[in-house]
Design a protein around this motif. Structure first.
Motif, PDB file in Angstrom:
ATOM      1  N   MET A   1      32.121  25.775   6.680  1.00 33.27           N
ATOM      2  CA  MET A   1      31.148  26.166   5.669  1.00 33.27           C
ATOM      3  C   MET A   1      31.859  26.917   4.542  1.00 33.27           C
ATOM      4  SD  MET A   1      28.066  25.479   7.273  1.00 33.27           S
ATOM      5  CE  MET A   1      27.807  24.873   8.949  1.00 33.27           C
ATOM      6  N   LEU A   2      31.309  26.756   3.335  1.00 36.87           N
ATOM      7  CA  LEU A   2      31.895  27.466   2.207  1.00 36.87           C
ATOM      8  C   LEU A   2      31.524  28.942   2.239  1.00 36.87           C
ATOM      9  CD1 LEU A   2      31.382  24.983  -0.788  1.00 36.87           C
ATOM     10  CD2 LEU A   2      33.205  25.056   0.909  1.00 36.87           C
ATOM     11  N   ARG A   3      30.510  29.318   3.021  1.00 35.28           N
ATOM     12  CA  ARG A   3      30.014  30.689   3.022  1.00 35.28           C
ATOM     13  C   ARG A   3      29.995  31.236   4.444  1.00 35.28           C
ATOM     14  NH1 ARG A   3      24.054  28.276   1.573  1.00 35.28           N
ATOM     15  NH2 ARG A   3      23.792  27.227   3.570  1.00 35.28           N
ATOM     16  N   ARG A  42      18.324  29.740  -1.283  1.00 35.56           N
ATOM     17  CA  ARG A  42      17.001  29.511  -0.691  1.00 35.56           C
ATOM     18  C   ARG A  42      16.514  30.696   0.120  1.00 35.56           C
ATOM     19  NH1 ARG A  42      16.825  25.157   4.049  1.00 35.56           N
ATOM     20  NH2 ARG A  42      15.770  26.572   5.483  1.00 35.56           N
ATOM     21  N   TYR A  43      17.477  31.476   0.645  1.00 34.09           N
ATOM     22  CA  TYR A  43      17.124  32.492   1.633  1.00 34.09           C
ATOM     23  C   TYR A  43      16.875  33.869   1.016  1.00 34.09           C
ATOM     24  CZ  TYR A  43      19.174  28.637   4.197  1.00 34.09           C
ATOM     25  OH  TYR A  43      19.465  27.382   4.663  1.00 34.09           O
ATOM     26  N   HIS A 144       6.587  22.048   5.289  1.00 35.00           N
ATOM     27  CA  HIS A 144       7.461  21.697   6.420  1.00 35.00           C
ATOM     28  C   HIS A 144       6.981  22.351   7.706  1.00 35.00           C
ATOM     29  CE1 HIS A 144      10.958  21.435   9.002  1.00 35.00           C
ATOM     30  NE2 HIS A 144      11.025  22.742   9.035  1.00 35.00           N
TER      31      HIS A 144
ATOM     32  N   GLY B 158      17.747  25.070  10.390  1.00 35.96           N
ATOM     33  CA  GLY B 158      17.337  25.486   9.052  1.00 35.96           C
ATOM     34  C   GLY B 158      17.047  24.352   8.087  1.00 35.96           C
ATOM     35  N   PHE B 159      16.967  23.122   8.598  1.00 35.53           N
ATOM     36  CA  PHE B 159      16.633  22.001   7.712  1.00 35.53           C
ATOM     37  C   PHE B 159      15.130  21.984   7.448  1.00 35.53           C
ATOM     38  CE2 PHE B 159      20.709  20.752   9.294  1.00 35.53           C
ATOM     39  CZ  PHE B 159      21.257  19.927   8.337  1.00 35.53           C
ATOM     40  N   ILE B 241      28.800  22.948   2.076  1.00 38.80           N
ATOM     41  CA  ILE B 241      29.441  22.587   3.331  1.00 38.80           C
ATOM     42  C   ILE B 241      30.632  21.667   3.060  1.00 38.80           C
ATOM     43  CG2 ILE B 241      27.607  22.772   5.090  1.00 38.80           C
ATOM     44  CD1 ILE B 241      28.229  19.656   2.983  1.00 38.80           C
ATOM     45  N   GLU B 242      31.408  21.461   4.104  1.00 31.56           N
ATOM     46  CA  GLU B 242      32.500  20.498   4.037  1.00 31.56           C
ATOM     47  C   GLU B 242      32.242  19.417   5.070  1.00 31.56           C
ATOM     48  OE1 GLU B 242      35.389  23.511   4.640  1.00 31.56           O
ATOM     49  OE2 GLU B 242      36.007  23.500   2.515  1.00 31.56           O
ATOM     50  N   ASP B 245      31.729  20.320   8.708  1.00 34.73           N
ATOM     51  CA  ASP B 245      30.443  20.912   9.091  1.00 34.73           C
ATOM     52  C   ASP B 245      29.409  19.826   9.382  1.00 34.73           C
ATOM     53  OD1 ASP B 245      31.472  23.527   8.446  1.00 34.73           O
ATOM     54  OD2 ASP B 245      31.201  22.990   6.342  1.00 34.73           O
ATOM     55  N   ILE B 249      27.464  19.267  12.919  1.00 31.08           N
ATOM     56  CA  ILE B 249      26.003  19.412  13.050  1.00 31.08           C
ATOM     57  C   ILE B 249      25.380  18.120  13.589  1.00 31.08           C
ATOM     58  CG2 ILE B 249      23.850  19.635  11.737  1.00 31.08           C
ATOM     59  CD1 ILE B 249      25.309  21.674   9.960  1.00 31.08           C
TER      60      ILE B 249
END
Lengths: 581, 581
Positions: A1-3, A42-43, A144, B158-159, B241-242, B245, B249
């Motif tokens: 992940m980038l974060r 989003r969070y 959702h 979290g989708f 993401i890369e 990831d 998932i």
């Protein structure tokens, strides 16, 4: 992940940690030597602090940043000196050590804030930017959650989700079909479903017992704020049940949704016969957030020489509580409002119950104080109330009075968006007379069963045959409706006959269903909910547009992608069609 | 409810209880004075016993019953004298006291049994009866469970499920669009989506961060057993993401499905570069349930005067373990099979490693025993093995050898439907050369990003640029594929240029996406799974038809509802179209 974290989760428990966040620049404040940035995803929102005095790289990077730039920042979680208790991350900020611009952004055409300055057209063109705003994002997150909870509930009750086809057959019944030319079958067309009605009934014939589907449906109608050419239905069907079972299961589903998604525990739903709904509220979807029931006055107002009342089929009124002080001007405005073509009332009669105990009506010439006292008793009016009365042909005057009731209810603040008044309306008529075509139409659809005790009336008094049909209404909006279906070929054929189908037409259009009824069709029934409508009620919105990601405008256009559009002559040739313009 | 229990739940714990069941008559046996009926519903089968000697009413009712009649019976749960351990209700039977025929049934056109006597066409016409059979019903129940588990898993990560439009815009790219004439916009057409690709990317631009949708997609292509004009995709997209990831998932999702739905715990998925998959298996979707890797022989077979090998770009073989005893006739048949136009191989060379240790090839004239011993070493062949060799142009011969490998694997019983070999294929080429149009096409789609280190090659060696693209393959079937997307306008424009779009065309077709990339598009990527295909693998089926409730035939027709069909001239007039036949 980038974060390492999202922009909504860091708090005092993370102090001192090295973190990396990604998101959009919401706000920039350069305080000379220190730059504050709010970064959003989003969070949530997290405050960044950049020491641009000592760090030349950061200073240079910070200079070029603008609103809506996408950035990646690394640094340590620090305690804020000036905390913001309104957001979950308000106690901390990130002391930025590294900053990377992942993508630059032009200045957005409108403010990406809860309250924006963009007009409807502009926001529709840049829908992807409008969707960045919290209110819209929250609507889709809500949607959702609702879909998840609906599926969880129905799965728990043994329902199976089965996908029915989107490319089906055009029928001449009902509102307009969208059609799709078939390349492989030249000259022929598929239609997009207005509902999966016949397929779900066939699934019952197949023994699926309990079916549901959250499914797109299509209707090529003129559009209004609360209609879209494509919309989503929660479509359900059950076998071996009675109406009572369906009401219970789907009242349960609705209560489950309110409870899990909104944290609201609803009481048992009210039930009302269609005939009573029309008599007391002039509508088959009464808003029960407030009372203000209709008072029928024929018995006490007729025969006093007032022609409008004497000649009317129905004289009916409502008690506008506490409105006795409405000025003559206000009442005139209301009268004009009622005269608009959409409503079409010819005149409004009123009677004030003044605070001094006197009664004053607009028809004092015909009714003395004693008679007005009788009126007040019928209305259960008290000092300070205003009685509003319409007269005319029953169906019309009820519709007009329904509009007036809703208007007064709104003015009195009785239609609170945070209050929910669910209601089952039952015992709908099976057929309704259509002036235009001069014949009866199915009020629900041709597959709805008549009440067994009323079948005998089909030939003699078709208009008074009641159906095993029911609607769920919340706050004056119909959110679902269904019926116990016909499951016998003979009765279904009889229905088609009464709806003006020749046996040949019926066979041509619905032969597969009539055939299926001969191979062991179980008793069954179902219900369908307008999912968009349900979401809009949960979101407190009047329109369904903002509970959809990419809605179309009133002309059925998506102005973001510029659709519909012309297609190439080659494409039309392949499909064996041409336009006739 | 009409029933107290279903036909699948009663057992010894219910002995003596009064129950009511509803269902279909599966079987009737009249033993003179006693009639046994098996009654069936979705949940199972229960045996009924009717004392027709003493009860005249039951006798009369029983006489008229037939297979597939819908009945309602009440009676007491009794212990069976002769138990059936193969069904959950096999210990009990119902001593029937009351019987009601809810609906009669004509004799069905084919047997409603696990093994039926109905042909494909007949069963398609009466699909609602075919769906009564256990194998089909089980497939749809499986599909429902899979959809539920997918939603549960993705929600947990979290989708958010967001519905994208079905009425979109036609594009000239890719396979054929279905189109829909717009009544409100005369002369213009919507298109049905082949995938929600651009919408999900816009949702990333909107900051939705993690999106999914189980969604119908449409493609107007010529059909095969595993293709349908409408199909269902599990469509997913993520930001920040890369590639790693995404693989993690969705490997997790697939393992979750196998675990919860089939009770199978899968090992970590294998990973293979596209180039290796092509070299070792001649396919970008190798079936890894068995090895039988390709052996490249150029180095050891060339220069011995055998023209076919000497002139070939590639000589490649497989070791058919234990097949040395294939007769000449069997090998000739295999050679003919390879020559069919679908495969197009010109000749098959073989070398037997006989059980007596001798080596015998079809090219003994050119290669002596020592040389064949070298071959055997290259193949790691043992006594009893058969080496099968093809030669020719690299791409072609690999495709042919892939077919041969699958065929031999099948003959050797190495393609067990209960074994699952998942594989990630990665590092796909970005572009592939299209002979017909004389230009490069996007191998995935135009939104797939090149590997950063390969971007420089776009101008010089476009064919060797690798993409950040990946496929999930199970048992030789591609069930999902995706990529890290381009998120910068400049690179996206460059891609369109390399795909032969003029800047004007690119802007006209995808202007909304190019524009969106200028307003802060995050790095993002995604994946889409063929849900029908995934279900068919879980169900152990070769075709996707029987994991769909109402599939279409090879001509795109639904022969049950007789669709597509002609529409009326009035309908066409309203839509401003006409057919050109």
């Amino acid at each position: 992940m980038l974060r390492t974290h999202t922009c909504g989760e860091l708090n005092m428990s993370h102090l001192g940690q090295s973190v990396t966040l990604c998101g959009w620049v919401q706000k920039l404040r350069d305080l000379g030597g220190t730059t504050f940035i709010d970064v959003r995803d989003r969070y949530g929102l997290t405050q960044l602090i950049l020491n641009t005095e000592s760090d030349v790289t950061l200073r240079d990077l910070g200079k070029d940043l603008g609103r809506e730039f996408v950035i990646k920042v690394s640094g340590k979680v620090l305690e804020r000196t000036s905390k913001n208790p309104r957001i979950p991350t308000g106690d901390i900020e990130i002391g930025v050590e590294e900053l990377e611009v992942l993508n630059a952004a032009k200045i957005p055409p409108f403010l990406i804030e809860d309250e924006t300055d963009g007009g409807e057209e502009l926001r529709a063109r840049y829908r992807y930017l409008d969707l960045r705003r919290n209110p819209l994002r929250n609507n889709l997150v809500l949607r959702h959650k609702m879909a998840q909870e609906i599926r969880k509930y129905l799965d728990g009750f043994g329902f199976i989700e089965v996908e029915t086809p989107v490319l089906i057959k055009s029928t001449p019944e009902g509102a307009r079909d969208f059609v799709v030319p078939s390349r492989m079958n030249p000259g022929e067309f598929y239609a997009l479903p207005q509902s999966p009605q016949t397929f779900k009934q066939l699934l019952m014939v197949s023994g699926f017992d309990r079916y549901f589907q959250i499914v797109k449906c299509f209707r090529d109608e003129d559009l209004r704020a609360d209609r879209q050419p494509e919309f989503t239905q929660i479509d359900c069907e059950l076998s071996f049940i009675e109406q009572e079972d369906i009401l219970n299961i789907f009242e349960g589903m609705t209560r489950h949704l309110f409870s899990t998604v909104k944290g609201i525990q609803l009481d048992n739903f009210a039930r009302m016969q269609y005939a009573d709904a029309m008599r007391l509220y002039g509508s088959d979807k009464p808003d029960l957030r407030f009372g203000m029931e209709f008072v029928e006055l024929n018995d006490i107002v007729k025969g006093k020489g007032f022609g409008i009342f004497d000649n009317a089929e129905l004289v009916v009124g409502i008690n506008a509580k506490g409105c006795a002080e409405y000025t003559r001007k206000q009442i005139d405005e209301l009268t004009e409002w009622l005269k608009r073509p959409q409503i079409g009332a010819t005149g409004l009669i009123y009677c004030r119950y003044n605070n001094d105990g006197t009664l004053k009506s607009s028809v004092d010439k015909f009714y003395n104080e004693d008679e007005l006292t009788n009126w007040a008793a019928a209305f259960e009016a008290e000092k300070g109330d205003l009685m509003l009365i319409l007269a005319g042909q029953t169906d019309k005057v009820r519709k007009q009075m329904n509009e007036l009731r809703l208007e007064i209810g709104g003015r009195l603040g009785l239609r609170d968006k945070d209050k929910f008044a669910p209601l089952w309306v039952v015992d709908f008529p099976l057929l309704e007379w259509d002036e235009e075509s001069g014949r009866y139409h199915a009020m629900h659809h041709p597959f709805t069963s008549p009440k067994p005790e009323d079948i005998a009336l089909l030939d003699t008094e078709p208009g008074s045959v009641r159906a095993n049909a029911y609607d769920l209404v919340i706050n004056g909006t119909e959110i679902g409706g269904g019926s116990i279906r016909i499951h016998e070929k003979g009765l279904q054929s009889l229905m088609f006959k009464h709806l003006g189908f020749s046996p040949e037409e019926a066979q041509k259009q619905f032969g597969f269903l009539l055939d299926a009824f001969e191979y062991g069709a179980p008793p069954h029934g179902g219900i369908a909910f307008g999912f968009d409508r349900l979401c809009s009620i949960f979101a407190g919105l009047d329109s369904i547009r903002d509970v959809m990601a990419f809605p179309k405008n009133n002309s059925g256009r998506d102005i973001m992608i510029d659709s519909p559009s012309v297609i190439s002559p080659e494409q039309m040739k392949e499909l064996n069609i041409t336009t006739t313009l």
